[in-house]
Scaffold this motif. Structure first.
Motif: not given
Length: 135
Positions: A1, A13, A17, A41-42, A44-46
């Motif tokens: 990404m 984030q 979180k 996918f994105i 999950k990172k945020m």
């Protein structure tokens, strides 16, 4: 990404979180489908916590009525900050969406519409008023 604006992404984030997202997509558990690559996918990172609800899997295993009941049980138990839908057919009853407001009133409801250029008149326009955000 690849993130075009890493500073902005870091700020987002930080805000998310500690938030919980209930991710309710058709075939949400399939790593081969677009929703996984384009959204999960994105997200999950945020988000600090993501609960995945695969609507197709549950729908075909138990039927529409039970799928809606199981979803409401998860909403009641988890009390997510956000619920992100991508309603493909009519797998969620509008009554189910209304019941979410009663059992988890603080949850923000988001729906991703696709193919809306031809589905708006007979589908999207009926669901949109029940969501906080429509994409």
């Amino acid at each position: 990404m690849t993130v075009k604006n890493p500073q902005l992404f870091a700020e987002v984030q930080k805000l998310l979180k500690d938030k919980k997202l209930l991710y309710a997509f058709w075939r949400a558990e399939s790593h081969e489908d677009q929703p996984y690559h384009n959204w999960y996918f994105i997200l999950k990172k945020m988000f600090g916590n993501i609960i995945v609800f695969d609507t197709a899997k549950t729908y075909f295993r138990y039927g529409k009525k039970t799928m809606n009941e199981q979803f409401l049980e998860i909403v009641c138990r988890e009390q997510p900050d956000y619920i992100f839908f991508s309603i493909v057919y009519d797998e969620f009853d509008i009554l189910t969406i209304q019941r979410i407001r009663k059992i988890s009133p603080a949850s923000k409801l988001i729906n991703l519409y696709s193919d809306d250029d031809w589905r708006f008149e007979d589908f999207s326009r009926f669901y949109a008023p029940f969501f906080d955000f429509s994409i």
